[in-house]
Write a protein that holds these residues in place. Structure first.
Motif, short mmCIF file in Angstrom:
data_model
loop_
_atom_site.label_atom_id
_atom_site.label_comp_id
_atom_site.label_asym_id
_atom_site.label_seq_id
_atom_site.Cartn_x
_atom_site.Cartn_y
_atom_site.Cartn_z
N LEU A 191 0.83 -1.21 0.00
CA LEU A 191 0.00 0.00 0.00
C LEU A 191 0.87 1.26 0.00
O LEU A 191 0.57 2.23 -0.70
CB LEU A 191 -0.95 -0.01 1.20
N THR A 192 1.94 1.24 0.78
CA THR A 192 2.86 2.38 0.79
C THR A 192 3.54 2.53 -0.56
O THR A 192 3.68 3.65 -1.07
CB THR A 192 3.90 2.21 1.91
N LEU A 193 3.94 1.42 -1.17
CA LEU A 193 4.56 1.47 -2.50
C LEU A 193 3.59 2.06 -3.52
O LEU A 193 4.00 2.84 -4.39
CB LEU A 193 4.99 0.06 -2.93
N THR A 194 2.32 1.72 -3.41
CA THR A 194 1.31 2.30 -4.31
C THR A 194 1.32 3.82 -4.20
O THR A 194 1.31 4.53 -5.20
CB THR A 194 -0.09 1.75 -3.96
N ARG A 195 1.36 4.32 -2.97
CA ARG A 195 1.39 5.77 -2.74
C ARG A 195 2.68 6.38 -3.28
O ARG A 195 2.67 7.45 -3.89
CB ARG A 195 1.23 6.06 -1.24
N LEU A 196 3.79 5.69 -3.11
CA LEU A 196 5.07 6.17 -3.64
C LEU A 196 5.02 6.30 -5.16
O LEU A 196 5.46 7.30 -5.73
CB LEU A 196 6.20 5.23 -3.22
N ILE A 197 4.44 5.32 -5.82
CA ILE A 197 4.33 5.33 -7.28
C ILE A 197 3.42 6.47 -7.76
O ILE A 197 3.61 7.00 -8.86
CB ILE A 197 3.82 3.95 -7.78
N LEU A 198 2.47 6.88 -6.94
CA LEU A 198 1.53 7.94 -7.33
C LEU A 198 2.12 9.35 -7.23
O LEU A 198 1.50 10.31 -7.69
CB LEU A 198 0.27 7.86 -6.45
N ILE A 199 3.31 9.49 -6.65
CA ILE A 199 3.88 10.83 -6.44
C ILE A 199 4.10 11.56 -7.76
O ILE A 199 3.66 12.71 -7.91
CB ILE A 199 5.19 10.75 -5.63
N VAL A 200 4.75 10.93 -8.71
CA VAL A 200 5.03 11.61 -9.99
C VAL A 200 3.74 11.92 -10.76
O VAL A 200 3.56 13.06 -11.20
CB VAL A 200 6.04 10.80 -10.84
N PRO A 201 2.83 10.95 -10.92
CA PRO A 201 1.59 11.30 -11.62
C PRO A 201 0.82 12.43 -10.93
O PRO A 201 0.23 13.29 -11.61
CB PRO A 201 0.77 10.00 -11.60
N MET A 202 0.83 12.46 -9.59
CA MET A 202 0.13 13.54 -8.90
C MET A 202 0.78 14.88 -9.22
O MET A 202 0.09 15.86 -9.50
CB MET A 202 0.12 13.32 -7.39
N GLY A 203 2.11 14.93 -9.18
CA GLY A 203 2.80 16.18 -9.51
C GLY A 203 2.47 16.65 -10.91
O GLY A 203 2.21 17.84 -11.14
N ILE A 204 2.48 15.72 -11.85
CA ILE A 204 2.17 16.07 -13.24
C ILE A 204 0.74 16.60 -13.37
O ILE A 204 0.50 17.60 -14.05
CB ILE A 204 2.40 14.85 -14.16
N THR B 219 8.51 8.23 5.08
CA THR B 219 9.26 8.83 3.98
C THR B 219 8.35 9.08 2.78
O THR B 219 8.38 10.15 2.16
CB THR B 219 10.44 7.93 3.55
N THR B 220 7.52 8.09 2.48
CA THR B 220 6.58 8.23 1.36
C THR B 220 5.61 9.37 1.63
O THR B 220 5.33 10.18 0.73
CB THR B 220 5.83 6.91 1.12
N ASP B 221 5.10 9.46 2.85
CA ASP B 221 4.19 10.57 3.19
C ASP B 221 4.88 11.92 3.00
O ASP B 221 4.31 12.84 2.42
CB ASP B 221 3.71 10.46 4.64
N ILE C 137 9.31 20.94 4.96
CA ILE C 137 8.78 19.60 5.21
C ILE C 137 9.88 18.56 5.07
O ILE C 137 10.03 17.68 5.92
CB ILE C 137 7.60 19.29 4.26
N ILE C 138 10.66 18.66 4.01
CA ILE C 138 11.75 17.69 3.80
C ILE C 138 12.81 17.81 4.90
O ILE C 138 13.28 16.81 5.45
CB ILE C 138 12.38 17.88 2.40
N LEU C 139 13.19 19.04 5.24
CA LEU C 139 14.18 19.24 6.30
C LEU C 139 13.67 18.71 7.64
O LEU C 139 14.40 18.07 8.40
CB LEU C 139 14.56 20.71 6.42
N SER C 140 12.41 18.99 7.93
CA SER C 140 11.81 18.52 9.18
C SER C 140 11.77 17.00 9.24
O SER C 140 12.08 16.39 10.27
CB SER C 140 10.41 19.11 9.32
N PHE C 141 11.39 16.37 8.12
CA PHE C 141 11.36 14.92 8.10
C PHE C 141 12.75 14.33 8.27
O PHE C 141 12.93 13.35 9.00
CB PHE C 141 10.73 14.38 6.81
N ALA C 142 13.73 14.91 7.61
CA ALA C 142 15.11 14.41 7.74
C ALA C 142 15.56 14.51 9.19
O ALA C 142 16.15 13.56 9.73
CB ALA C 142 16.04 15.20 6.83
N GLN C 143 15.27 15.62 9.84
CA GLN C 143 15.62 15.78 11.25
C GLN C 143 14.91 14.73 12.10
O GLN C 143 15.52 14.10 12.96
CB GLN C 143 15.26 17.18 11.73
#
Length: 183
Positions: free
Chosen positions: A13-26, A70-72, A97-103
């Motif tokens: 399910l998480t992989l499904t969400r990961l795969i949807l990132i690029v199509p969502m951006g487009i 990470t996917t979120d 968001i990215i900096l906060s997640f990395a921390q």
């Protein structure tokens, strides 16, 4: 044995969400709001279900939690970055968001195999990032993309910038105190 731990319903399910990132951006950049809304709804459903199945099937792992979080972070930061490209939210928010997640990942010592440690403000911010993305998509879908609606999204975005910085400072202070506490 390590590979079989990755073949779980929550990770699928998480992989499904990961795969949807690029199509969502487009679809955001193309302003195809019906397709963007569909992708966003699938992402929400997979996010809710992966946690449910991880707990109910006893398939919760440190790496699975890291994969989910990470996917979120990538999903919401990509979506909000695309809205920033459309000048609807500040460009600073996806970066924070990215900096906060990395921390969050680093000071939780997740790379050492330890469970992620969420803070109350960090958890609230995580939910609000999804809400901001959903509201932004919804307003565009409904054609509410001017005046008061745009100003409301912009104001909420700046509030999230501030609360994200507060969360990062709070985590940094907590880590500093932990490292300098008498042993």
């Amino acid at each position: 044995l390590l590979m079989t731990k990755w073949h779980t319903i929550p990770n699928f399910l998480t992989l499904t969400r990961l795969i949807l990132i690029v199509p969502m951006g487009i679809t955001i950049i193309d302003q195809n709001w019906i397709l963007t809304t569909s992708i966003f709804l699938i992402a929400i459903i997979t996010d809710v279900l992966d946690g449910y199945f991880a707990r109910s099937l006893n398939q919760s792992t440190v790496l699975g939690g890291l994969f989910d979080h990470t996917t979120d972070a990538l999903f919401v930061s990509t979506g909000l970055a695309c809205f920033a490209m459309l000048t609807l939210i500040p460009q600073l928010l996806p970066i924070l968001i990215i900096l906060s997640f990395a921390q969050y990942a680093l000071d939780s010592k997740v790379l050492d195999g330890q469970k992620l440690i969420a803070s109350k403000i960090g958890r609230a911010n995580g939910i609000c990032y999804y809400l901001l993305l959903g509201i932004s998509i919804g307003f565009q879908l409904l054609g509410l993309n001017s005046g008061l609606f745009v100003q409301g999204i912009l104001m909420l975005s700046w509030v999230l910038c501030v609360t994200t910085i507060i969360s990062m400072l709070d985590r940094a202070i907590a880590l500093w105190r932990h490292l300098h506490a008498p042993k």
